[in-house]
Design a protein around this motif. Sequence first.
Motif, short mmCIF file in Angstrom:
data_model
loop_
_atom_site.label_atom_id
_atom_site.label_comp_id
_atom_site.label_asym_id
_atom_site.label_seq_id
_atom_site.Cartn_x
_atom_site.Cartn_y
_atom_site.Cartn_z
N LEU A 160 0.81 -1.21 0.00
CA LEU A 160 0.00 0.00 0.00
C LEU A 160 0.85 1.26 0.00
CD1 LEU A 160 -2.75 -1.24 2.43
CD2 LEU A 160 -2.95 -0.90 -0.02
N GLY A 161 2.05 1.20 0.58
CA GLY A 161 2.95 2.34 0.51
C GLY A 161 3.34 2.64 -0.93
N ALA A 162 3.57 1.58 -1.70
CA ALA A 162 3.90 1.75 -3.12
C ALA A 162 2.75 2.37 -3.88
CB ALA A 162 4.27 0.40 -3.73
N VAL A 163 1.52 1.94 -3.56
CA VAL A 163 0.34 2.51 -4.22
C VAL A 163 0.21 3.99 -3.91
CG1 VAL A 163 -2.18 2.47 -4.26
CG2 VAL A 163 -0.91 0.33 -4.32
N THR A 164 0.45 4.36 -2.66
CA THR A 164 0.36 5.76 -2.26
C THR A 164 1.36 6.62 -3.02
OG1 THR A 164 -0.39 5.18 -0.04
CG2 THR A 164 0.54 7.37 -0.33
N GLY A 165 2.59 6.19 -3.06
CA GLY A 165 3.61 6.96 -3.74
C GLY A 165 3.40 7.06 -5.23
N LEU A 166 2.92 5.98 -5.83
CA LEU A 166 2.77 5.93 -7.28
C LEU A 166 1.57 6.73 -7.77
CD1 LEU A 166 4.00 4.64 -9.84
CD2 LEU A 166 2.36 2.78 -9.56
N LEU A 167 0.44 6.60 -7.07
CA LEU A 167 -0.81 7.18 -7.56
C LEU A 167 -1.14 8.53 -6.94
CD1 LEU A 167 -3.06 3.98 -7.66
CD2 LEU A 167 -1.63 4.95 -9.46
N GLY A 168 -0.39 8.94 -5.94
CA GLY A 168 -0.64 10.26 -5.36
C GLY A 168 -1.88 10.32 -4.50
N VAL A 169 -2.21 9.21 -3.86
CA VAL A 169 -3.38 9.17 -2.97
C VAL A 169 -2.93 8.69 -1.60
CG1 VAL A 169 -4.96 8.71 -4.87
CG2 VAL A 169 -3.94 6.80 -3.65
N GLY A 170 -3.80 8.88 -0.60
CA GLY A 170 -3.44 8.50 0.74
C GLY A 170 -3.36 7.00 0.95
N GLY A 171 -4.06 6.25 0.10
CA GLY A 171 -4.03 4.79 0.21
C GLY A 171 -5.13 4.22 1.07
N GLY A 172 -6.00 5.07 1.61
CA GLY A 172 -7.06 4.58 2.48
C GLY A 172 -8.02 3.64 1.79
N PHE A 173 -8.21 3.83 0.48
CA PHE A 173 -9.13 2.97 -0.24
C PHE A 173 -8.61 1.54 -0.36
CE2 PHE A 173 -6.22 4.68 -3.31
CZ PHE A 173 -6.05 3.73 -4.29
N MET A 174 -7.32 1.35 -0.04
CA MET A 174 -6.76 0.00 0.04
C MET A 174 -6.47 -0.41 1.48
SD MET A 174 -6.58 -1.50 -2.86
CE MET A 174 -5.36 -2.79 -2.62
N VAL A 175 -6.20 0.57 2.34
CA VAL A 175 -5.88 0.25 3.73
C VAL A 175 -7.08 -0.36 4.44
CG1 VAL A 175 -5.18 1.18 5.96
CG2 VAL A 175 -4.15 2.07 3.87
N LEU A 255 -18.60 3.48 -3.98
CA LEU A 255 -17.82 4.67 -4.29
C LEU A 255 -16.59 4.33 -5.12
CD1 LEU A 255 -17.12 7.70 -3.76
CD2 LEU A 255 -15.94 6.94 -1.71
N LEU A 256 -15.88 3.29 -4.72
CA LEU A 256 -14.68 2.89 -5.45
C LEU A 256 -14.99 2.42 -6.86
CD1 LEU A 256 -12.70 0.94 -2.71
CD2 LEU A 256 -12.28 3.24 -3.55
N LEU A 257 -16.07 1.65 -7.02
CA LEU A 257 -16.44 1.16 -8.35
C LEU A 257 -16.81 2.32 -9.27
CD1 LEU A 257 -18.54 -2.01 -7.45
CD2 LEU A 257 -16.29 -1.95 -8.55
N ALA A 258 -17.51 3.31 -8.75
CA ALA A 258 -17.90 4.46 -9.56
C ALA A 258 -16.67 5.24 -10.02
CB ALA A 258 -18.85 5.36 -8.77
N VAL A 259 -15.73 5.45 -9.12
CA VAL A 259 -14.51 6.18 -9.48
C VAL A 259 -13.68 5.38 -10.47
CG1 VAL A 259 -12.32 7.04 -8.59
CG2 VAL A 259 -14.42 7.48 -7.32
N ALA A 260 -13.56 4.07 -10.25
CA ALA A 260 -12.78 3.23 -11.16
C ALA A 260 -13.37 3.27 -12.57
CB ALA A 260 -12.75 1.79 -10.64
N ALA A 261 -14.69 3.17 -12.67
CA ALA A 261 -15.35 3.18 -13.98
C ALA A 261 -15.13 4.51 -14.70
CB ALA A 261 -16.84 2.89 -13.81
N SER A 262 -15.26 5.62 -13.96
CA SER A 262 -15.10 6.93 -14.60
C SER A 262 -13.66 7.17 -15.05
CB SER A 262 -15.53 8.04 -13.62
OG SER A 262 -14.69 8.05 -12.48
N MET A 263 -12.70 6.72 -14.24
CA MET A 263 -11.30 6.90 -14.63
C MET A 263 -10.93 6.05 -15.84
SD MET A 263 -10.00 9.12 -12.50
CE MET A 263 -8.22 8.94 -12.34
#
Length: 269
Positions: A160-175, A255-263
């Motif tokens: 999850l640290g790698a996801v945070t650094g790579l995608l520029g998000v806090g990582g809570g959606f995976m934590v 919420l996650l599915l909606a964001v994933a679909a739009s992106m």
Amino acid sequence: MSAVVLALLCGAVVGLALGALGGGGGVLAVPALVYLLGVAPQVAGTTSLAVVAATSVAALARHAGTGDVSWRTGAVFAAAGVPPAVVASVLAHRLPPSVLTSAFAAVAALAAAAMLRSVRTTHRTTRRDGAHAGPAEGTAADGSTGRAGDLRTPAAGAGLGAVTGLLGVGGGFMVVPALVSVLRLPMRRAVGTSLVVILINSAVSLTTRLATDGASLDLAVLGPFAGAAVLGAWDGKRLAARFSGAALQRAFAVLLLAVAASMLLGVLV
């Protein structure tokens, strides 16, 4: 609608999500900054980390006040993610935007699936036992993990640290899914504990980006966005108290599915 008003509205939504769900702040902030406020993708990722870090402080204080934080688990989880977060932050600006967006969508969808699976498993256990299920195997009554959970925590934290650094998000959606599904924390404690991880990962990734890549922040947007997000995070805990853990998990997954679909749609179109 002016950019300031739009930033205030977006910040409030991000703060509510982070305070109530322990995640969703960065995963909402990045698309909002890019598609609604016209911030460049590279700048949006860095600005999002600043917003999420500030908002996490307010949300964590709120959850800590009710005892819904497993500090030891959060600290171990976050510590394991620091080195990968640093490396991924350096690599982030070297990858094409389309690759980052696709990865963002895929990770969000996987997290949603994990949360929905956890809800179904808990529901089946409750119906089978004829009562509310107690702490899962490997979980103490106070929500702390046992020996197996301690071994899983560093591995999950590093990813999850790698996801945070790579995608520029806090990582809570995976934590949150990891804390619930892998480490077997109750949903409310997972939400509070995730904020410890989010704060540390966001601060490390933000510092690395600013120090090594010469990344910049959109200060005109950051002020109103972060201010509204902090206020929203404070109210998010009160909002979460009105719903069951299962309801929060379902809301988080949708919420996650909606964001994933739009992106993903934005990449393909």
